[in-house]
Design a protein around this motif. Structure first.
Motif, PDB file in Angstrom:
ATOM      1  N   THR A 163      10.999  16.077  33.331  1.00  0.00           N
ATOM      2  CA  THR A 163      11.901  15.010  33.016  1.00  0.00           C
ATOM      3  C   THR A 163      11.763  13.745  33.320  1.00  0.00           C
ATOM      4  OG1 THR A 163      13.475  16.882  32.745  1.00  0.00           O
ATOM      5  CG2 THR A 163      14.445  14.607  32.458  1.00  0.00           C
ATOM      6  N   TYR A 164      11.830  12.593  32.319  1.00  0.00           N
ATOM      7  CA  TYR A 164      11.812  11.309  32.670  1.00  0.00           C
ATOM      8  C   TYR A 164      13.107  10.750  32.314  1.00  0.00           C
ATOM      9  CZ  TYR A 164      10.155   6.482  32.195  1.00  0.00           C
ATOM     10  OH  TYR A 164       9.748   5.034  32.421  1.00  0.00           O
ATOM     11  N   SER A 200      22.219  21.488  30.468  1.00  0.00           N
ATOM     12  CA  SER A 200      21.119  22.079  30.436  1.00  0.00           C
ATOM     13  C   SER A 200      20.212  21.507  31.784  1.00  0.00           C
ATOM     14  CB  SER A 200      20.237  21.298  29.136  1.00  0.00           C
ATOM     15  OG  SER A 200      18.754  21.630  29.172  1.00  0.00           O
ATOM     16  N   GLY A 201      19.223  22.343  32.113  1.00  0.00           N
ATOM     17  CA  GLY A 201      18.382  21.766  33.241  1.00  0.00           C
ATOM     18  C   GLY A 201      17.590  20.791  33.170  1.00  0.00           C
ATOM     19  N   MET A 202      17.405  20.144  32.145  1.00  0.00           N
ATOM     20  CA  MET A 202      16.622  18.864  31.945  1.00  0.00           C
ATOM     21  C   MET A 202      17.271  17.857  32.933  1.00  0.00           C
ATOM     22  SD  MET A 202      17.995  16.709  28.414  1.00  0.00           S
ATOM     23  CE  MET A 202      17.358  18.270  27.398  1.00  0.00           C
ATOM     24  N   GLY A 203      18.524  18.142  33.177  1.00  0.00           N
ATOM     25  CA  GLY A 203      19.342  17.138  34.274  1.00  0.00           C
ATOM     26  C   GLY A 203      20.767  17.139  33.966  1.00  0.00           C
ATOM     27  N   TYR A 204      21.226  17.156  35.035  1.00  0.00           N
ATOM     28  CA  TYR A 204      22.829  16.954  34.826  1.00  0.00           C
ATOM     29  C   TYR A 204      23.327  16.427  36.169  1.00  0.00           C
ATOM     30  CZ  TYR A 204      22.647  21.632  36.902  1.00  0.00           C
ATOM     31  OH  TYR A 204      22.262  22.754  37.771  1.00  0.00           O
ATOM     32  N   ASP A 254      14.801  17.182  24.319  1.00  0.00           N
ATOM     33  CA  ASP A 254      13.509  17.456  24.531  1.00  0.00           C
ATOM     34  C   ASP A 254      12.493  16.519  23.860  1.00  0.00           C
ATOM     35  OD1 ASP A 254      14.462  19.596  26.209  1.00  0.00           O
ATOM     36  OD2 ASP A 254      13.965  21.072  24.805  1.00  0.00           O
ATOM     37  N   TYR A 255      11.368  16.820  24.425  1.00  0.00           N
ATOM     38  CA  TYR A 255      10.420  15.708  23.665  1.00  0.00           C
ATOM     39  C   TYR A 255       9.890  16.726  22.441  1.00  0.00           C
ATOM     40  CZ  TYR A 255       5.285  13.935  23.174  1.00  0.00           C
ATOM     41  OH  TYR A 255       4.516  13.214  22.649  1.00  0.00           O
ATOM     42  N   VAL A 278      14.416  12.159  28.745  1.00  0.00           N
ATOM     43  CA  VAL A 278      13.114  13.011  27.783  1.00  0.00           C
ATOM     44  C   VAL A 278      12.886  13.991  28.841  1.00  0.00           C
ATOM     45  CG1 VAL A 278      11.359  12.946  26.511  1.00  0.00           C
ATOM     46  CG2 VAL A 278      12.381  10.833  26.680  1.00  0.00           C
ATOM     47  N   HIS A 279      13.033  15.327  28.159  1.00  0.00           N
ATOM     48  CA  HIS A 279      12.771  16.499  28.847  1.00  0.00           C
ATOM     49  C   HIS A 279      11.402  17.261  28.119  1.00  0.00           C
ATOM     50  CE1 HIS A 279      13.828  21.084  29.674  1.00  0.00           C
ATOM     51  NE2 HIS A 279      13.356  20.476  30.785  1.00  0.00           N
TER      52      HIS A 279
END
Length: 312
Positions: A163-164, A200-204, A254-255, A278-279
């Motif tokens: 993730t960015y 979501s696990g992309m980040g929280y 998501d990308y 962006v994940h």
């Protein structure tokens, strides 16, 4: 001759002494020793932590962002350090990025991660066995309030190494949000009842008091198995925490790899200027395209080839 041997013998032993020092402090599975090396006090740090003491004191918002990764993903950490170091510094805010790994079980990781800690001061070694869905997230959030008790962070975030985040966008988004009971990120699954959603696990990101509650709630230690982010949402519902819920979609997503035939969905779309994160940047090409889109590589000078002639 004897005098020369006496003079150089300590120099010969010096590399071995240094290696023994590194190995002793990082390899043992002792939380206190490892975490003391992982803090930023007295060590170099990533550019996200280089704000002066005055700037940190004047910051309107302070965020700790933990990137959960594995010890052996050296290339990904190197990439993320560059990507974050080249971002413009957040205005009147501090966003500190830390890489979070479990105990260093392999000899090579013990030595090489020690070098990263000495050079950058941005790796946190938790007292756990490396895992994805068996308690690492709990160990992280329950460790942070003790490890960083003196830093006065307002928020604690968790993200993955694919993730960015755009750190200034994170800071600006959180600046006017509640400082207590916050639960911020990408709500998942899409189009479902709010009571069944989780970040979501992309980040929280949660407010500091939520992390402190996780650390103090002993019951949670027995509820760590399963999809980590879904389990995290269940904790908050059980404890009545994180009631200030803020979904960041569509600024977190998501990308979209159109070349691979992917189509836009409720959680995936093309890169956008107002992005927070962006994940699913799984390969070098997706990272390269993402960094180019956000002008992270705009200062790159044109490459001029230099021909070396055969002199033989």
């Amino acid at each position: 001759m004897l005098a020369m041997k006496k003079l150089f013998s300590p120099l010969v032993l010096l590399p071995f002494v240094l290696l023994a020092f590194i190995y002793f402090f990082v390899f043992p599975n002792d939380f206190r020793l490892q975490s003391s090396l992982a803090t930023c006090a007295g060590t170099p740090a990533t550019s996200t932590t280089t704000a002066s003491g005055t700037a940190r004191a004047a910051a309107e918002v302070r965020v700790l962002l933990g990137v959960l990764t594995r010890a052996d993903t050296y290339e990904r950490r190197a990439l993320l350090r560059l990507a974050y170091a080249l971002q413009p510094a957040p205005t009147r805010a501090v966003v500190d990025v830390r890489f979070v790994v479990c105990n260093l079980a392999k000899e090579e990781d013990a030595a090489l991660v020690a070098l990263e800690i000495a050079a950058y001061g941005d790796v946190v070694v938790l007292n756990c066995t490396e895992n994805m869905d068996n308690g690492k997230t709990h160990t992280y959030f329950s460790t942070v309030p003790r490890m960083f008790a003196g830093e006065q962070y307002d928020y604690v975030g968790k993200t993955d190494d694919d993730t960015y985040y755009r750190l200034a966008a994170v800071a600006d988004t959180l600046r006017d949000m509640p400082r207590r009971d916050l639960y911020y990120g990408f709500l998942n699954p899409c189009h479902t009842k709010p009571e069944l959603q989780y970040m979501s696990g992309m980040g929280y990101i949660v407010s500091w008091d939520v992390a402190a509650w996780i650390a103090a709630a002993g019951e949670l230690r027995n509820d760590t198995n399963g999809p980590e982010d879904k389990v995290f949402g269940r904790w908050l519902r059980w404890g009545g925490k994180g009631r200030n819920v803020y979904g960041a979609e569509p600024r977190m997503y998501d990308y979209l790899d159109a070349a691979a035939g992917q189509k836009p969905t409720c959680f995936r779309h093309a890169l956008a200027a107002d992005t927070v994160a962006v994940h699913k940047l799984k390969d070098r090409l997706s990272w390269a395209r993402t960094l180019k889109f956000f002008n992270a590589t705009e200062e790159l000078k044109p490459f001029v080839p230099h021909h070396v002639h055969n002199i033989y």
